[in-house]
Structures are given as structure tokens and as C-alpha cells.
Design a protein around this motif. Structure first.
Motif, PDB file in Angstrom:
ATOM      1  N   UNK A  14       1.293  -1.470   0.158  1.00  0.00           N
ATOM      2  CA  UNK A  14      -0.049   0.045   0.028  1.00  0.00           C
ATOM      3  C   UNK A  14       0.927   1.252  -0.421  1.00  0.00           C
ATOM      4  N   UNK A  15       2.166   1.363   1.290  1.00  0.00           N
ATOM      5  CA  UNK A  15       3.187   2.526   1.564  1.00  0.00           C
ATOM      6  C   UNK A  15       3.548   2.561   0.364  1.00  0.00           C
ATOM      7  N   UNK A  16       3.794   1.676  -0.888  1.00  0.00           N
ATOM      8  CA  UNK A  16       4.853   1.232  -2.151  1.00  0.00           C
ATOM      9  C   UNK A  16       3.705   1.827  -2.866  1.00  0.00           C
ATOM     10  N   UNK A  17       2.273   1.476  -3.426  1.00  0.00           N
ATOM     11  CA  UNK A  17       1.381   2.354  -4.294  1.00  0.00           C
ATOM     12  C   UNK A  17       1.642   3.917  -4.218  1.00  0.00           C
ATOM     13  N   UNK A  18       1.675   4.325  -3.044  1.00  0.00           N
ATOM     14  CA  UNK A  18       1.396   5.334  -2.731  1.00  0.00           C
ATOM     15  C   UNK A  18       2.780   6.875  -3.288  1.00  0.00           C
ATOM     16  N   UNK A  19       4.148   6.291  -3.429  1.00  0.00           N
ATOM     17  CA  UNK A  19       5.780   6.257  -3.695  1.00  0.00           C
ATOM     18  C   UNK A  19       4.931   6.546  -4.849  1.00  0.00           C
ATOM     19  N   UNK A  20       4.613   5.443  -5.798  1.00  0.00           N
ATOM     20  CA  UNK A  20       4.581   5.163  -7.325  1.00  0.00           C
ATOM     21  C   UNK A  20       3.778   5.849  -7.535  1.00  0.00           C
ATOM     22  N   UNK A  21       2.280   6.313  -7.013  1.00  0.00           N
ATOM     23  CA  UNK A  21       2.053   7.461  -7.390  1.00  0.00           C
ATOM     24  C   UNK A  21       2.236   8.692  -7.459  1.00  0.00           C
ATOM     25  N   UNK A  22       3.002   9.368  -6.245  1.00  0.00           N
ATOM     26  CA  UNK A  22       3.539  10.463  -5.872  1.00  0.00           C
ATOM     27  C   UNK A  22       4.381  10.487  -6.915  1.00  0.00           C
ATOM     28  N   UNK A  23       5.442   9.568  -7.077  1.00  0.00           N
ATOM     29  CA  UNK A  23       6.541  10.103  -8.168  1.00  0.00           C
ATOM     30  C   UNK A  23       5.772  10.357  -9.463  1.00  0.00           C
ATOM     31  N   UNK A  24       5.423   9.438  -9.896  1.00  0.00           N
ATOM     32  CA  UNK A  24       4.595   9.597 -11.359  1.00  0.00           C
ATOM     33  C   UNK A  24       3.783  10.830 -11.808  1.00  0.00           C
ATOM     34  N   UNK A  25       3.036  11.285 -10.292  1.00  0.00           N
ATOM     35  CA  UNK A  25       3.115  13.253 -10.709  1.00  0.00           C
ATOM     36  C   UNK A  25       3.584  14.151 -10.238  1.00  0.00           C
ATOM     37  N   UNK A  26       4.839  13.516 -10.035  1.00  0.00           N
ATOM     38  CA  UNK A  26       5.785  14.602 -10.324  1.00  0.00           C
ATOM     39  C   UNK A  26       6.544  15.063  -9.248  1.00  0.00           C
TER      40      UNK A  26
END
Length: 869
Positions: free
Chosen positions: A729-741
Motif C-alpha cells: 500500500x505504501x509502495x503504491x502511494x510512493x509510485x503514485x506521488x512520483x508519477x505525479x512529478x
């Protein structure tokens, strides 16, 4: 002039008179400024006494003191320019004003006025002008305002009485404008000039049709070049960002007024243009420096065409050079056009142009030491590689052109070397600085140069900030050299030595040496040498040395220093932060209460009005990092309470304590280490809180990878099942934040490694274990692709194989593949090898029939010495 020829000549003449006349000569004290003033006041006082004796007699007017007598005293006081004379002159002037206000009844005069000397004459224009001149000689906002108010009073008195003896004249306006200019009060100066222009224009209009107006010619004040130049000077000294534009507009007005014949007295001269140039030079912009040089070219062109008033001198050139010096270092790292020279290069080009004017007898321009020093300062400020060499070359040229360098020249070159050393650690730079210093000492011995403490400080800083182990000792040698040479030693001198020790505090004895310097400063201060009194920086630097020392008693010694600081000075937040840092780095476990106690003291100081000691965001960061390091029971709860207090304070308007990622990550780490069954839940709640705060406008609270990693660490430490699910769950949040710039939140090596470790200890059901292995495998693959592996990465992944895969071909094949990858990358150490054996005994026996005895060295080339086979 106490030491000048005037006093000696006067004394010689009077001694000769006394000898011829047989009279007693004056005492030697009368041939000093104070002696002359005392004698003048004595003569005036005697005359006033005679008047008071005869003020009701028939010859009253014969004895009455004349305004000129008082003006002589006022002029002498103001021109003496010694301490307290302006105040004394004001007392006399106020007495003259009081006499004017009560002259209808000489018996009604007050003798109880504070700061008034009773006088027997009203002030005239000269009296006003003398006080105004005194105010202009002591520049400052208060004096400028006082000059403006005195002018207004003078105008009101004249308007009310129509007494020509107190009419403001051109001297009055000139002195007031100069006082305002010296204080940088451009708006007020411009207002006075505009009112003069209005009166003058009104006079011009009336003079065309009225004989009365023609009679006013003797009383009208014509705005002249000096007045305009004073307003231009006010613009140059003001903080108005538009001052250069306003100065140019006024300069254009002067040209128009003079060229049209409307006011020939307003014709601008080189002083006018030089002041406009100064406005542009002081703007601190490249556009300003460019415009200053353009105006210089204009001046040269006008003079060459016959305008003698526009002959530029070296001061004008220096003003232009100063424009480049003011921006040197500000543009050197920007993406500029290839043909756009940096400020130091432009200054050196202009210097060469000045040199070319030497052969122009008409211009007669010769560079002076200050000219070269400005160019040297340009190179010293420049952050370009090779700047020190450029400065050295100019220094070597100076004697050959008949301009020997002074101490400022050498100091600029030493500054350039210091700047070069900050980019280039080449030890030869400090050797060249030493050679220059020795050269200065030889010139001093020959009486050609002085060496002030600033030179010593530059050299000391070079040693202090160098990588030399003996840097602190070298700095101390210079301090002792200053003492023996009679050069003033100050708190800055000692601070450099203390800083040098702090930078080398990891070397044994340097922290104690720093303490010794502080004790020396305190001793000197107690003996009356206030120049060496320790300030916040002194105490803070010593505590920094203790913080870096690693000494077991560092905190105890820092505590004693803080006690002394609180006794001698008012400690600021920087000093308290240094003390907190020492507690965190050297206190060990159980120091959270001490750190929190210091924080509470700082909060109390803020509440009592001591804003210089109030806790800042950095203070809270240090305190919370102390909690993050400590495993003391209840530490996480207390850290969270402090964090929430910060949030409340910020909501109440305390902008200096805005929470950011450092504060949240420290509290999350405190929960991760707490061993509390609620650690994961509380960590996740803080992560959610950060994201919510960011959405509410706190841009500093957006979670970064460190915050997410702290949560993953809490999960890894937790005894609960379902670790992989939470990590995913946390890894997904990190990837989502990264993909948003937001790349600061991107998964890192720590992220993947901690997840692999967490998955290895997920003891849930089959589904949980399947998820755990799949997540660990994908993280291990990410580490392989990024080449950010360590031996721990292989060790933890083997743990996942052992705990989540059943024995069989799949497990053996995967174990063998991981082992080969570890061999290829040099990460096979003792623990990794044992984990491989446990994961697949069959593959281990097949690949290593002789066990550990014949393993190639390159297989373990990237592991620690302790892990090598």
C-alpha cells in the motif's frame, strides 16, 4: 586645529606680542580647540554679565550682546566637530529662540528650561544656517528630519514676522538639502526642491508683468546646481528601488532648464552626472552597471566636444567600476550569452581603458589605488575558476604603473584566494597566501604598508577552513602574532580559532582547545577588554566542537558552558540549538527529557518576549530527532505531542515553527523503534495527516521517501501479520506521488531493501506469504536493475526464499540464480553463503563441493571485512 600650523603660528605671534608689551601670555591650553572655545564662552559670559548689570540703565543698548557674538560661538562649536559640541550649540540656539519669543518682556524669561542656555539676542539667518550645517555634518534620519523641521520653523517665523534677518536664503536650502541627502531622505529633499521650483516659476511669471515681482529678485531663492546635486545625492543614498530612474529624470530636467534659459543656474556638471552614475551603480543590477558605463561614455563624449563642465575625473570612473563590483559574483553562474562578459571582466576592461587615457593630456585621468582595489574586489567576489590568478596579476602590475598596492589591495587578493580554495582544495593556494602575507610584513617593516586585523582574520580563516590537520594550530599562531605585533585582537579573532577547532573536533584535544579559547575570552572580558567579550557565536562554536568530539563528558561540559553563557549574555536560539545538537549526538539513550527541558525553556522565553531565543522549526527538528534515536518507553507518545503542539502554534500564527517532513519522519521513526503494538497504526495515521496537511496548504508537509520509508520500517519491526499488504500500500502511494512529478517521494534503495526485510518476517497465512514473496521478488528485481544492491539485499531475499517457498526445483533454481548474481556482483559474504546453503542445500553442495575453502576473492569483493570469507 590642535596639532596644525595655525595654532602654532597664533601662539608664536601672541608670545611675541606678550614679550613686547610685557604682558602675561595665554596658557598653552588656550591653543587647543577646547581651550579656544572655553575662552570665547568666557568672553561672551562676561559681556552678558555686563549687560545684566546695565539692562535698566540709559546705556542699555550699548551693552546688549549682538547676534554676531552668538553666531561666532555657534560657528566655532560646529566647526570644531568634537563630541558634544552640536548639543551645546543647540542649547545656545534654543536660548536665542526663547529670547525671540519673549523679547517683548525680558523679565518673563524662563530659567528652568532643560537644554537651553539663556541668551540675549534673537537668531538670524546665519544662526539657523549654522545649526543646519551642524546637522548636515552628523548624517542620520533623525538629523535629516530635524533639519527639515528647522527649515519649516524658519519659514513660518519669517512668514509671520516678515523680518528679513531670518529669511531662508540659498545657503539655508543648500545645507538642508545636503543634510537630507546625507541621510538618504530623497522624498523629503525632492519635495523641498519642488517647492523652490514652484516659487521660482511663480516669480518668473510675475516678473513679466509686475514691478513688484522684479523687486522680489533680491529675496527669491533660485534653485541652483548645488541644490539639484544634493537631491541627486539623496537619490543615490536612498533605498528607493526607482531612485536611478528618478535621478535620470531630474538630470534631464536640469539640462532642459539650463538649455532653454529658464534657469541657467541649474546647468548640470560632472558632479551631477557622476551622482546619477552612482545611483545606477548602487542599484545592484546588471542593467544599472551597464547604464552607468553608458553615461560615462556620454561624459567623455561631451567633454571632447567642448563641454568643460563634463570633464570626467577618476572618481567618476571609480563609480562605474563600483557598479560592476556590486554585482560581481551574482551573475557568474547564470546561463548568459557567450559574448556577455562577467562583471569582473567588464571591470578589468574598463581599467585598461582608464590606463589608455594616461596619454590624453586633455583628460588627465590616472588610476589611483582605489581604482585597482575595486577591480580586485570584483575578482575576489567572482565565483569563476581562475579569479585568484587574475587578481594576483593585477596586484603585480600595480607597482610598475606607479600605484603601489595598499593593505586593501592585498586583502582583496587574499579574499580571492579564499574563494578559490572553497572550490579547489589544492594546498598550493594556502602557500601563495602565506607568501603574500610575508610580503606584506616586509613592506610593513619598510614603513610602506600597515597590516590591520582584517588581514590576519583572512589568513586565519584560510587555515581554519582548510583540510590541513594543523589548521587550528596555525590559526592560533596568528592570534599570538597579532598580540605580539600590537594588532587589535577581538572576539572575531578568537571565534575563528574556535571554529578551526570545531572543524577538527574529531582530533583529540581540539574540543578542549576550543574551551580554552573561550575561557581566555572570558578572562580578558572580566579584565575590561570588551573587544574580546564572548558572544553567542563564541559559545555556540565551542558547543559545536563538543558535539562533534564524541567525548563521553561532552554533554556535561556543554551544560556548564550554557550556564556561563546565561550568566554573561542573552543566549539566542542558535546557541540553544547547538546545545540541543550536542545532547542528541553525545547524550546516548535517556536524553529526551533533557532535550525537552531545553525546548520548554525556549518556549517560556518566547512567551516572556525573548523572541531571539524562541524555538524555531530547526529547534523542534533537533528535539524530535532525539526522540527518534531513543528507545525510551513513552518517547514516541511525547514526540507526537510535541509535533501536534507545533501544528497548533503554526495555526495561531507562529510562522517560524511550520512543520515539515523532517518533523513527521522523526516522530514516525520514534514509533517504529518504540516496540508499541500501535506503532504501525500511529505511523500510518501520521502519514495520512501529512498528506491531508499538504492538501490543506502546508507545502512543506508533503511526505517524501524518508517519511514513507520510516513507515515501512515501523511495519518491518511490527510483530503483526499482513506486513506485505501494508508495505504494498505504501509502495503504491510512493509510485503514485512520483508519477505525479514529486520525485522526492520516489521509492529508493532503502525502500526496496526495507520491504524485502519486512516481507521476510510476514508470518500470516498462505495468501499473506504468497503476497509477501511476490512483493519481495519485485523489490529485489528493482534493486538489481538500479544496481543499488548490498550484501543485506541478498541476505534478506534468501530469507524470503527460505520462509515463503516450499522445497523443490523452483526454490533450488531461484536460489542458484540469486547466488550466481551475488557472485557476479561481489556480495557473497559469510551470512549470505549460509543463507544460500539453507535455501538450497542441493545447489550449495553441487556448486561448492569443497565448501568455503576455494571461493574466489572477487565473489566477496564488495562486502565488509567482517563478512569476507
Amino acid at each position: 586645529n590642535q596639532t596644525g600650523t595655525s595654532a602654532n603660528m597664533l601662539r608664536s605671534l601672541e608670545l611675541e606680542d606678550a614679550s613686547l608689551n610685557g604682558t602675561k601670555p595665554f596658557d598653552e591650553s588656550f591653543y587647543t580647540v577646547s581651550g579656544c572655545l572655553e575662552k570665547m564662552e568666557e568672553i561672551l559670559s562676561n559681556a552678558e554679565d555686563e549687560y545684566t548689570k546695565n539692562m535698566f540703565g540709559p546705556e542699555k543698548e550699548r551693552y546688549k550682546p549682538h547676534v554676531d557674538w552668538y553666531n561666532h560661538i555657534l560657528g566655532a562649536l560646529i566647526r570644531s566637530n568634537t563630541e558634544g559640541t552640536l548639543s551645546k550649540a543647540k542649547m545656545i540656539f534654543r536660548g536665542m529662540e526663547e529670547f525671540q519669543n519673549n523679547s517683548h518682556d525680558e523679565n518673563s524669561r524662563s530659567n528652568n528650561q532643560v537644554a537651553i542656555r539663556p541668551c540675549w539676542s534673537s537668531p538670524d539667518t546665519v544662526s539657523y544656517n549654522t545649526i543646519l550645517f551642524g546637522l548636515s555634518q552628523n548624517p542620520g534620519i533623525v538629523q535629516g528630519k530635524e533639519a527639515g523641521e528647522l527649515l519649516q520653523k524658519m519659514k513660518e517665523n519669517y512668514g509671520r514676522s516678515n523680518n528679513p534677518s531670518i529669511r531662508p536664503d540659498d545657503v539655508t536650502y543648500g545645507v538642508v538639502l545636503n543634510a537630507l541627502a546625507q541621510s538618504g531622505m530623497a522624498r523629503e529633499a525632492e519635495s523641498i526642491l519642488e517647492s523652490l521650483e514652484e516659487e521660482y516659476n511663480d516669480f518668473l511669471e510675475r516678473s513679466q508683468s509686475s514691478d513688484i515681482a522684479r523687486n522680489d529678485a533680491n529675496i527669491i531663492v533660485t534653485p541652483n546646481n548645488t541644490m539639484y546635486n544634493s537631491v541627486l545625492n539623496a537619490f543615490a543614498r536612498s533605498s528607493d528601488p526607482n531612485s536611478a530612474c528618478k535621478a535620470e529624470a531630474l538630470f534631464s530636467r536640469m539640462k532642459t532648464l539650463s538649455s532653454t534659459g529658464k534657469n541657467p543656474a541649474a546647468e548640470p556638471d560632472i558632479v551631477s552626472l557622476s551622482t546619477v552614475i552612482s545611483c545606477h551603480s548602487r542599484s545592484g543590477t546588471r542593467e544599472g552597471a551597464e547604464r552607468a558605463e553608458e553615461l560615462l561614455v556620454t561624459a567623455v563624449d561631451l567633454y571632447s566636444k567642448g563641454n568643460a563642465k563634463m570633464k570626467p575625473d577618476i572618481i567618476v570612473f571609480n563609480n562605474v567600476l563600483s557598479g560592476w563590483a556590486n554585482i560581481s559574483g551574482s551573475y557568474d553562474n547564470e546561463d548568459e550569452a557567450l559574448d556577455d562578459a562577467i562583471p569582473a571582466e567588464r571591470a578589468e576592461t574598463l581599467l585598461k581603458r582608464i590606463d589608455s587615457f594616461k596619454n590624453n593630456q586633455s583628460l588627465d585621468i590616472n588610476p589611483i589605488v582605489q581604482t585597482y582595489n575595486i577591480v580586485l574586489d570584483c575578482w575576489a567576489k567572482s565565483r569563476r575558476k581562475g579569479a585568484a590568478e587574475k587578481a594576483l596579476n593585477i596586484l603585480r602590475v600595480m607597482p610598475s604603473v606607479g600605484t603601489p598596492p595598499d593593505d586593501c589591495s592585498y586583502n582583496s587578493v587574499l579574499d580571492a584566494i579564499a574563494s578559490e580554495m572553497s572550490r579547489d582544495a589544492d594546498p598550493s593556494w594556502i602557500e601563495r597566501a602565506e607568501e603574500l602575507f610575508e610580503e606584506m610584513k616586509r613592506l610593513r617593516s619598510a614603513g610602506k604598508l600597515t597590516i590591520k586585523n582584517i588581514t590576519f582574520h583572512i589568513i586565519m580563516n584560510l587555515y581554519a577552513k582548510s583540510s590541513r590537520i594543523d589548521g587550528a594550530r596555525k590559526a592560533e599562531d596568528l592570534l599570538r602574532g597579532m598580540e605580539s605585533d600590537g594588532v587589535c585582537v577581538s572576539d572575531m579573532t578568537y571565534n575563528i580559532c574556535i571554529d578551526a577547532c570545531a572543524r577538527r573536533a574529531f582530533h583529540r584535544g581540539n574540543s578542549k582547545k576550543a574551551e580554552h579559547f573561550l575561557e581566555e575570552m572570558i578572562s580578558l572580558s572580566e579584565k575590561g577588554n570588551l573587544h574580546c567579550s564572548p558572544k553567542n557565536h563564541s559559545f555556540s562554536s565551542v558547543i559545536n566542537a563538543l558535539a562533534k568530539s564524541g567525548d563521553s563528558d561532552a554533554v556535561e561540559r556543554a551544560e556548564k558552558i550554557m550556564e556561563k553563557a546565561e550568566e554573561m549574555i542573552s543566549p539566542n536560539s542558535i546557541l540553544y540549538n547547538s546545545y540541543l545538537d550536542c545532547i542528541v549526538k553525545n547524550g546516548g539513550n535517556g536524553q529526551t527529557h533533557k532535550a525537552e527541558s531545553v525546548l520548554r525553556k525556549m518556549i517560556s522565553m518566547r512567551q516572556s518576549g525573548r523572541h531571539d531565543a524562541q524555538p524555531t522549526a530547526f529547534t523542534y527538528s533537533i528535539v524530535l530527532s532525539c526522540f527518534a534515536r531513543d528507545k525510551e518507553k513513552g518517547a514516541a507518545e511525547r514526540a507526537e505531542k510535541i509535533l501536534f503542539e507545533m501544528e497548533r502554534l503554526h495555526e495561531l500564527g507562529c510562522s517560524e515553527v511550520a512543520t515539515d517532513t523532517r518533523h513527521y519522519s522523526s516522530v514516525i521513526t520514534a514509533w517504529a523503534k518504540s516496540g508499541s503494538p500501535d506503532a504501525v497504526q500511529r505511523s500510518m495515521a501520521l502519514l495520512d495527516r501529512m498528506e491531508q496537511n499538504y492538501r490543506n496548504g502546508n507545502l512543506h508537509a508533503k511526505p517524501n521517501s524518508y517519511c514513507y520509508n520510516s513507515c515501512i520500517h515501523a511495519i518491518a519491526k511490527s510483530p503483526n501479520a499482513g506486513k506485505a499488504k501494508r508495505c504494498q500500500e505504501i509502495l503504491n502511494r510512493m509510485i503514485a506521488a512520483r508519477d505525479l512529478g514529486f520525485h522526492d517521494a520516489a521509492p529508493s534503495q532503502v525502500t526496496h531493501s526495507t520491504i524485502i526485510n519486512a516481507c521476510a518476517f510476514d508470518y500470516g497465512g498462505d495468501d499473506d506469504r504468497k503476497l509477501a514473496f511476490g512483493l519481495a521478488k519485485s523489490c529485489f528485481q528493482a534493486l538489481l536493475e538500479s544496481n543499488e544492491l548490498t550484501d543485506s539485499s541478498f541476505l534478506n531475499f534468501f530469507h524470503n526464499i527460505v520462509r515463503h517457498l516450499k522445497h523443490g526445483a523452483v526454490r533450488d533454481q531461484l536460489s542458484e540464480a540469486v547466488f550466481h548474481e551475488g557472485c557476479k556482483r561481489g556480495f557473497i559474504g559469510k551470512r549470505v553463503l549460509k543463507s544460500f546453503q539453507k535455501a538450497s542445500p542441493e545447489a550449495y553442495a553441487r556448486l561448492l563441493p569443497s565448501g568455503e575453502n576455494f571461493i574466489p576473492k572477487e565473489w566477496s569483493q564488495n562486502v565488509s571485512a567482517r563478512e569476507k570469507l
